[in-house]
Design an enzyme around this catalytic site. Sequence first.
Site, PDB file in Angstrom:
ATOM      1  N   MET A   1       0.750  -1.785   0.108  1.00  0.00           N
ATOM      2  CA  MET A   1       0.449   0.176  -0.077  1.00  0.00           C
ATOM      3  C   MET A   1       1.563   1.453  -0.021  1.00  0.00           C
ATOM      4  SD  MET A   1      -3.331  -1.004   1.955  1.00  0.00           S
ATOM      5  CE  MET A   1      -2.611  -0.787   3.850  1.00  0.00           C
ATOM      6  N   GLY A   2       2.320   0.955  -0.376  1.00  0.00           N
ATOM      7  CA  GLY A   2       2.927   2.024  -0.324  1.00  0.00           C
ATOM      8  C   GLY A   2       3.668   2.773   0.247  1.00  0.00           C
TER       9      GLY A   2
ATOM     10  N   LEU B   1       6.884   2.941   1.735  1.00  0.00           N
ATOM     11  CA  LEU B   1       7.512   1.915   1.336  1.00  0.00           C
ATOM     12  C   LEU B   1       8.951   2.327   2.646  1.00  0.00           C
ATOM     13  CD1 LEU B   1       7.979   1.004  -1.920  1.00  0.00           C
ATOM     14  CD2 LEU B   1       6.293   0.291  -0.210  1.00  0.00           C
TER      15      LEU B   1
ATOM     16  N   HIS C   1      10.377  -3.359   3.527  1.00  0.00           N
ATOM     17  CA  HIS C   1       9.092  -4.708   1.801  1.00  0.00           C
ATOM     18  C   HIS C   1      10.208  -3.858   0.546  1.00  0.00           C
ATOM     19  CE1 HIS C   1       6.373  -1.272   2.833  1.00  0.00           C
ATOM     20  NE2 HIS C   1       5.561  -2.180   2.953  1.00  0.00           N
TER      21      HIS C   1
ATOM     22  N   LYS D   1       5.480 -10.270   9.364  1.00  0.00           N
ATOM     23  CA  LYS D   1       5.138  -8.315  10.261  1.00  0.00           C
ATOM     24  C   LYS D   1       3.236  -9.184  10.333  1.00  0.00           C
ATOM     25  CE  LYS D   1       3.674  -4.390  11.895  1.00  0.00           C
ATOM     26  NZ  LYS D   1       2.674  -4.204  10.891  1.00  0.00           N
ATOM     27  N   ASP D   2       2.466  -9.138   9.694  1.00  0.00           N
ATOM     28  CA  ASP D   2       1.324  -9.217   8.929  1.00  0.00           C
ATOM     29  C   ASP D   2       1.055 -10.790   9.386  1.00  0.00           C
ATOM     30  OD1 ASP D   2       0.300  -6.902   8.559  1.00  0.00           O
ATOM     31  OD2 ASP D   2       1.593  -6.376   7.407  1.00  0.00           O
TER      32      ASP D   2
ATOM     33  N   MET E   1       9.476  -3.127  11.580  1.00  0.00           N
ATOM     34  CA  MET E   1       8.716  -1.318  10.369  1.00  0.00           C
ATOM     35  C   MET E   1       7.888  -1.778  10.638  1.00  0.00           C
ATOM     36  SD  MET E   1      12.293  -1.647   8.861  1.00  0.00           S
ATOM     37  CE  MET E   1      14.194  -1.135   9.411  1.00  0.00           C
TER      38      MET E   1
HETATM   39  O1  PAF Z   1      -0.050  -5.991   3.618  1.00  0.00           O
HETATM   40  C1  PAF Z   1      -0.694  -4.766   3.260  1.00  0.00           C
HETATM   41  O2  PAF Z   1      -0.141  -3.573   2.633  1.00  0.00           O
HETATM   42  C2  PAF Z   1      -1.784  -4.781   2.222  1.00  0.00           C
HETATM   43  O3  PAF Z   1      -2.897  -6.019   2.864  1.00  0.00           O
HETATM   44  C3  PAF Z   1      -1.957  -5.574   0.792  1.00  0.00           C
HETATM   45  C4  PAF Z   1      -1.553  -7.122   0.907  1.00  0.00           C
HETATM   46  C5  PAF Z   1      -1.460  -5.585   0.184  1.00  0.00           C
HETATM   47  C6  PAF Z   1      -3.055  -5.838   0.507  1.00  0.00           C
HETATM   48  O4  PAF Z   1      -4.065  -4.455   0.421  1.00  0.00           O
END
Ligand code: PAF
Length: 282
Positions: free
Chosen positions: A30-31, A33, A37, A151-152, A186
């Site tokens: 989602m930018g 960065l 990332h 992280k997620d 991060m």
């Molecule tokens: O983890 C993220 O940045 C967002 O949930 C993703 C996977 C890009 C989906 O929008």
Amino acid sequence: MLILKKIEAVENHLKQLKKRNLKIGFVPTMGALHAGHISLIESSRQQCEVNVCSIFVNPTQFNDKNDFDNYPTTLDKDIEMLNDVGCDVLFLPSVKEMYPEGFVNKNKVDFGFLAKTLEGEHRPGHFDGMAQIVEKLLRIVKPDKLFMGQKDYQQQLIVSKLIKKLKLKTVLVISPTLREKDGLAMSSRNVRLNPEARKLAVEISRTLKGVKAAIHHPKSNIQQVQEWGGKRLSGFKGIETEYFEIRNADTLEPVDLKSKKLVALVAAKIGGVRLIDNMVLN
Ligand code: PAF
């Protein structure tokens, strides 16, 4: 780096490369960065011949309008970072391009308990929106490998289930969480922490490390360790803990004697910014 804004352009470009049998690696973002990332793009570069990144702040995964409105955007810097790391294609669609018929989710995938607990409980609808956009992106890019961060934690378990349910050929590759020197995970949201909140935020990873050390003690009791973690974090003035839980690392079910692999997961608000983090405990 090629910057493409239209789905058709991405599909046509990648079709040509696939004909040459080149492996496609994909990093959806989602930018805003950061090094986390960039490490995903580096992994993609090591394992695939063509590296695609997407930047799209997905409206359907935000349950809080304020969070969506304040989500950081740093597009010029993002493009510079992607160029520097050697990304080949940046997919930069508009909302209209991704949701031409509006936000209605006709083919909602049922993830069961996995999407209802923790983040699912605290951010209703978040995972439906996340899965909706990830499915769209996967159907456009059709990557051989999809790179995401630990992280997620809950997100990557759900995406893994999504890939299985949709019978896609994409292989999901998970990279460890990158941390600042003091241990803070991060996150794009970190830029919104004021200096005081930034100082406090380190207590999240400190607590996770404390829990990891405590769980290995021969006399440790999971319930007590979990309570200790939650209390420690909530004890800091300025930290509002949403949850601090030790769960089965594969299913996120509450732990029982059969749970071999454990993960501690936390969500907390500091200075108005919601942060999440986790640590696998064994
Ligand atoms: O983890 C993220 O940045 C967002 O949930 C993703 C996977 C890009 C989906 O929008």
